[in-house]
Design a protein around this motif. Structure first.
Motif, PDB file in Angstrom:
ATOM      1  N   GLY A 237     -10.254 -21.093 -21.025  1.00 60.58           N
ATOM      2  CA  GLY A 237     -10.209 -20.223 -19.860  1.00 60.58           C
ATOM      3  C   GLY A 237     -11.532 -19.605 -19.499  1.00 60.58           C
ATOM      4  O   GLY A 237     -11.572 -18.636 -18.729  1.00 60.58           O
ATOM      5  N   GLY A 238     -12.637 -20.163 -20.021  1.00 62.73           N
ATOM      6  CA  GLY A 238     -13.940 -19.595 -19.775  1.00 62.73           C
ATOM      7  C   GLY A 238     -14.677 -20.240 -18.624  1.00 62.73           C
ATOM      8  O   GLY A 238     -14.083 -20.761 -17.667  1.00 62.73           O
ATOM      9  N   ILE A 239     -16.008 -20.257 -18.729  1.00 63.48           N
ATOM     10  CA  ILE A 239     -16.838 -20.638 -17.594  1.00 63.48           C
ATOM     11  C   ILE A 239     -16.685 -22.110 -17.216  1.00 63.48           C
ATOM     12  O   ILE A 239     -16.808 -22.472 -16.048  1.00 63.48           O
ATOM     13  N   GLN A 240     -16.369 -22.974 -18.199  1.00 60.54           N
ATOM     14  CA  GLN A 240     -16.167 -24.378 -17.840  1.00 60.54           C
ATOM     15  C   GLN A 240     -14.871 -24.569 -17.041  1.00 60.54           C
ATOM     16  O   GLN A 240     -14.822 -25.374 -16.109  1.00 60.54           O
ATOM     17  N   THR A 241     -13.855 -23.822 -17.415  1.00 57.33           N
ATOM     18  CA  THR A 241     -12.619 -23.861 -16.639  1.00 57.33           C
ATOM     19  C   THR A 241     -12.848 -23.331 -15.228  1.00 57.33           C
ATOM     20  O   THR A 241     -12.349 -23.901 -14.245  1.00 57.33           O
ATOM     21  N   TRP A 242     -13.621 -22.262 -15.118  1.00 57.45           N
ATOM     22  CA  TRP A 242     -13.935 -21.740 -13.782  1.00 57.45           C
ATOM     23  C   TRP A 242     -14.668 -22.795 -12.955  1.00 57.45           C
ATOM     24  O   TRP A 242     -14.346 -23.025 -11.780  1.00 57.45           O
ATOM     25  N   ALA A 243     -15.661 -23.444 -13.574  1.00 55.71           N
ATOM     26  CA  ALA A 243     -16.418 -24.472 -12.858  1.00 55.71           C
ATOM     27  C   ALA A 243     -15.505 -25.614 -12.424  1.00 55.71           C
ATOM     28  O   ALA A 243     -15.620 -26.127 -11.306  1.00 55.71           O
ATOM     29  N   ASN A 244     -14.605 -26.009 -13.311  1.00 54.99           N
ATOM     30  CA  ASN A 244     -13.683 -27.089 -12.988  1.00 54.99           C
ATOM     31  C   ASN A 244     -12.890 -26.780 -11.734  1.00 54.99           C
ATOM     32  O   ASN A 244     -12.754 -27.621 -10.836  1.00 54.99           O
ATOM     33  N   ARG A 245     -12.376 -25.584 -11.649  1.00 54.53           N
ATOM     34  CA  ARG A 245     -11.493 -25.230 -10.536  1.00 54.53           C
ATOM     35  C   ARG A 245     -12.271 -24.954  -9.250  1.00 54.53           C
ATOM     36  O   ARG A 245     -11.868 -25.398  -8.170  1.00 54.53           O
ATOM     37  N   VAL A 246     -13.383 -24.230  -9.377  1.00 59.24           N
ATOM     38  CA  VAL A 246     -14.183 -23.925  -8.185  1.00 59.24           C
ATOM     39  C   VAL A 246     -14.770 -25.197  -7.590  1.00 59.24           C
ATOM     40  O   VAL A 246     -14.694 -25.441  -6.380  1.00 59.24           O
ATOM     41  N   CYS A 247     -15.356 -26.051  -8.438  1.00 56.65           N
ATOM     42  CA  CYS A 247     -15.983 -27.274  -7.939  1.00 56.65           C
ATOM     43  C   CYS A 247     -14.945 -28.248  -7.395  1.00 56.65           C
ATOM     44  O   CYS A 247     -15.224 -28.983  -6.434  1.00 56.65           O
ATOM     45  N   ALA A 248     -13.755 -28.264  -7.990  1.00 60.07           N
ATOM     46  CA  ALA A 248     -12.702 -29.144  -7.471  1.00 60.07           C
ATOM     47  C   ALA A 248     -12.302 -28.729  -6.064  1.00 60.07           C
ATOM     48  O   ALA A 248     -12.110 -29.576  -5.184  1.00 60.07           O
ATOM     49  N   ARG A 249     -12.186 -27.432  -5.844  1.00 61.91           N
ATOM     50  CA  ARG A 249     -11.811 -26.955  -4.505  1.00 61.91           C
ATOM     51  C   ARG A 249     -12.883 -27.278  -3.475  1.00 61.91           C
ATOM     52  O   ARG A 249     -12.588 -27.560  -2.321  1.00 61.91           O
ATOM     53  N   LYS A 250     -14.144 -27.240  -3.906  1.00 65.10           N
ATOM     54  CA  LYS A 250     -15.247 -27.451  -2.968  1.00 65.10           C
ATOM     55  C   LYS A 250     -15.719 -28.900  -2.915  1.00 65.10           C
ATOM     56  O   LYS A 250     -16.585 -29.244  -2.098  1.00 65.10           O
ATOM     57  N   GLY A 251     -15.196 -29.755  -3.804  1.00 64.40           N
ATOM     58  CA  GLY A 251     -15.612 -31.153  -3.814  1.00 64.40           C
ATOM     59  C   GLY A 251     -17.025 -31.366  -4.306  1.00 64.40           C
ATOM     60  O   GLY A 251     -17.706 -32.304  -3.882  1.00 64.40           O
ATOM     61  N   ILE A 252     -17.489 -30.515  -5.240  1.00 67.16           N
ATOM     62  CA  ILE A 252     -18.859 -30.594  -5.749  1.00 67.16           C
ATOM     63  C   ILE A 252     -18.837 -31.187  -7.165  1.00 67.16           C
ATOM     64  O   ILE A 252     -18.144 -30.681  -8.043  1.00 67.16           O
ATOM     65  N   PRO A 253     -19.590 -32.253  -7.415  1.00 63.48           N
ATOM     66  CA  PRO A 253     -19.668 -32.768  -8.777  1.00 63.48           C
ATOM     67  C   PRO A 253     -20.445 -31.814  -9.680  1.00 63.48           C
ATOM     68  O   PRO A 253     -21.319 -31.075  -9.214  1.00 63.48           O
ATOM     69  N   TRP A 254     -20.117 -31.849 -10.969  1.00 66.22           N
ATOM     70  CA  TRP A 254     -20.828 -30.976 -11.901  1.00 66.22           C
ATOM     71  C   TRP A 254     -20.976 -31.661 -13.251  1.00 66.22           C
ATOM     72  O   TRP A 254     -20.194 -32.529 -13.613  1.00 66.22           O
ATOM     73  N   VAL A 255     -22.015 -31.248 -13.960  1.00 61.32           N
ATOM     74  CA  VAL A 255     -22.330 -31.804 -15.275  1.00 61.32           C
ATOM     75  C   VAL A 255     -22.479 -30.642 -16.241  1.00 61.32           C
ATOM     76  O   VAL A 255     -23.106 -29.633 -15.917  1.00 61.32           O
ATOM     77  N   SER A 256     -21.874 -30.779 -17.411  1.00 63.25           N
ATOM     78  CA  SER A 256     -21.963 -29.739 -18.429  1.00 63.25           C
ATOM     79  C   SER A 256     -22.317 -30.388 -19.752  1.00 63.25           C
ATOM     80  O   SER A 256     -21.818 -31.468 -20.083  1.00 63.25           O
ATOM     81  N   GLY A 257     -23.184 -29.756 -20.519  1.00 62.19           N
ATOM     82  CA  GLY A 257     -23.570 -30.359 -21.790  1.00 62.19           C
ATOM     83  C   GLY A 257     -24.052 -29.325 -22.778  1.00 62.19           C
ATOM     84  O   GLY A 257     -24.314 -28.169 -22.447  1.00 62.19           O
ATOM     85  N   GLY A 258     -24.186 -29.771 -24.021  1.00 61.22           N
ATOM     86  CA  GLY A 258     -24.662 -28.870 -25.063  1.00 61.22           C
ATOM     87  C   GLY A 258     -24.605 -29.531 -26.414  1.00 61.22           C
ATOM     88  O   GLY A 258     -24.518 -30.751 -26.539  1.00 61.22           O
ATOM     89  N   TYR A 259     -24.642 -28.718 -27.448  1.00 64.04           N
ATOM     90  CA  TYR A 259     -24.729 -29.210 -28.817  1.00 64.04           C
ATOM     91  C   TYR A 259     -23.739 -28.447 -29.691  1.00 64.04           C
ATOM     92  O   TYR A 259     -23.535 -27.249 -29.563  1.00 64.04           O
ATOM     93  N   ASN A 260     -23.087 -29.185 -30.573  1.00 64.71           N
ATOM     94  CA  ASN A 260     -22.232 -28.600 -31.596  1.00 64.71           C
ATOM     95  C   ASN A 260     -22.828 -29.035 -32.930  1.00 64.71           C
ATOM     96  O   ASN A 260     -22.411 -30.023 -33.528  1.00 64.71           O
ATOM     97  N   GLY A 261     -23.872 -28.338 -33.384  1.00 66.88           N
ATOM     98  CA  GLY A 261     -24.584 -28.792 -34.566  1.00 66.88           C
ATOM     99  C   GLY A 261     -25.205 -30.155 -34.290  1.00 66.88           C
ATOM    100  O   GLY A 261     -25.935 -30.336 -33.312  1.00 66.88           O
ATOM    101  N   PRO A 262     -24.892 -31.178 -35.114  1.00 71.30           N
ATOM    102  CA  PRO A 262     -25.486 -32.499 -34.913  1.00 71.30           C
ATOM    103  C   PRO A 262     -24.815 -33.331 -33.832  1.00 71.30           C
ATOM    104  O   PRO A 262     -25.208 -34.477 -33.612  1.00 71.30           O
ATOM    105  N   LEU A 263     -23.818 -32.780 -33.164  1.00 73.80           N
ATOM    106  CA  LEU A 263     -23.146 -33.501 -32.093  1.00 73.80           C
ATOM    107  C   LEU A 263     -23.692 -33.037 -30.745  1.00 73.80           C
ATOM    108  O   LEU A 263     -23.648 -31.849 -30.417  1.00 73.80           O
ATOM    109  N   VAL A 264     -24.223 -33.965 -29.970  1.00 72.63           N
ATOM    110  CA  VAL A 264     -24.765 -33.673 -28.640  1.00 72.63           C
ATOM    111  C   VAL A 264     -23.916 -34.416 -27.624  1.00 72.63           C
ATOM    112  O   VAL A 264     -23.756 -35.638 -27.718  1.00 72.63           O
ATOM    113  N   SER A 265     -23.351 -33.698 -26.663  1.00 73.67           N
ATOM    114  CA  SER A 265     -22.476 -34.361 -25.702  1.00 73.67           C
ATOM    115  C   SER A 265     -22.622 -33.760 -24.315  1.00 73.67           C
ATOM    116  O   SER A 265     -23.053 -32.622 -24.145  1.00 73.67           O
ATOM    117  N   VAL A 266     -22.247 -34.573 -23.337  1.00 75.22           N
ATOM    118  CA  VAL A 266     -22.356 -34.213 -21.924  1.00 75.22           C
ATOM    119  C   VAL A 266     -21.078 -34.646 -21.228  1.00 75.22           C
ATOM    120  O   VAL A 266     -20.536 -35.719 -21.513  1.00 75.22           O
TER     121      VAL A 266
END
Length: 353
Positions: A237-266
């Motif tokens: 329910g945090g900022i990624q969920t907000w981005a998902n819903r706001v961008c879906a309503r506006k039709g804007i693509p978005w990219v999110s990424g980061g690191y979980n220790g040795p795991l890097v994902s986008v």
């Protein structure tokens, strides 16, 4: 094309059975042509940038009398449309200054290599980058690399958002800041650094907290892509969920990424694919799954930021973008540990089903 030539990075090779390979097998853009009679090989050999298209067609028909002029023309046309051939004498590109052409010449070479769409002069991807408007939220380990890479690449307008000041513990991974910047707002420092990196683009920013969906709704207005590099508020329910819903309503693509220790994902999300919440629902819960785990070094932060920047640029240029609705990345402790997650839309999802 007036004077076609095979791209140097796509130089053809021919096996003993007549099969032609163009593009290099290791790069994911290779093509194979079955050519037992040698017609395509002869046409490619003639495409050295010194002959016009009609001369190549005529010479091909002359060498192979079993071909009609129409058949020779079809072979040449097929090769021209393959993406492995370019115009040796491209027309001018008035939309870019000579300074910009010098600055982005290596970018043009990169896109020439990976782009399989025939182009007039090869600067089309850079023109799309110049016209793009990108919002970057979060200027930490991932976001700092994203902002730097997009500015260096020539994104026409960047807007940077972050509420924090520089701390000593940031300096093991956040490339925009130095010891002299400790205590200064990150946005202030980032604007100074990036404007000195590239004075030909527009870079703005604000030191602000995204406290809810309404803040995000205001920020994304007028932008083509969102690069979300903030991890607070955390999921669920945090900022990624907000981005998902706001961008879906506006039709804007978005990219999110980061690191979980040795795991890097986008993750890449937007119109035409499963949304973040649907994809995330199919991934088992794990520590740091919202990119909020503290363990990170300069290399892992850099990898995450550059992967995000790459996906943003792929969306902008339309050249080999990751389909929306995918997570991808690498596990640094396993040479074969490639991250790849794609789950379908949940039944009844109001955003993507």
């Amino acid at each position: 094309m007036r004077f076609p030539r095979v791209k140097p990075e796509h130089a053809p090779s021919r096996s003993s059975d007549g099969t032609i390979r163009l593009g290099g097998v290791m790069y994911g853009i290779a093509s194979e042509i079955e050519d037992p009679d040698g017609w395509a090989w002869a046409a490619l050999t003639l495409m050295d940038g010194t002959r016009p298209t009609d001369e190549i067609t005529a010479e091909l028909a002359k060498r192979f009398t079993e071909l009609t002029p129409e058949e020779a023309g079809d072979i040449v046309a097929t090769l021209l449309s393959s993406g492995h051939v370019e115009e040796a004498d491209p027309g001018p590109c008035a939309e870019l200054s000579e300074r910009e052409k010098e600055r982005y010449s290596r970018s043009r070479d990169f896109y020439r290599w990976i782009d399989l769409t025939p182009r007039d002069h090869g600067w089309e991807p850079q023109l799309r980058i110049k016209a793009a408007r990108v919002l970057v939220i979060g200027l930490g380990g991932t976001g700092g690399h994203v902002a730097w890479s997009l500015a260096a690449s020539g994104v026409g307008r960047l807007h940077l958002v972050d509420p924090d000041v520089v701390e000593l513990s940031n300096l093991n991974r956040q490339l925009l800041y130095t010891e002299a910047d400790i205590g200064r707002p990150k946005v202030e420092v980032a604007l100074d650094r990036l404007r000195r990196l590239n004075s030909d683009i527009e870079i703005t920013g604000e030191s602000a907290t995204v406290a809810g969906p309404d803040d995000l709704d205001r920020l994304v207005d007028g932008f083509d892509v969102l690069a979300l590099c903030a991890d607070h508020p955390r999921e669920p329910g945090g900022i990624q969920t907000w981005a998902n819903r706001v961008c879906a309503r506006k039709g804007i693509p978005w990219v999110s990424g980061g690191y979980n220790g040795p795991l890097v994902s986008v993750g890449v999300f937007g119109p035409g694919g499963p949304c973040y919440e649907c994809v995330r629902a199919g991934i088992p819960p794990q520590p740091g799954a919202d990119y909020a785990w503290p363990g990170v070094m300069a290399a892992s932060a850099g990898l995450s930021g550059q992967l995000v920047a790459h996906d943003v640029l792929a969306l902008i240029t339309g050249i080999l973008p990751a389909p929306p609705g995918y997570f991808h990345g690498v596990a640094l402790l396993d040479p074969n540990g490639h991250v790849y997650a794609h789950n379908p839309s949940l039944p009844g999802c109001e955003f993507c089903s």
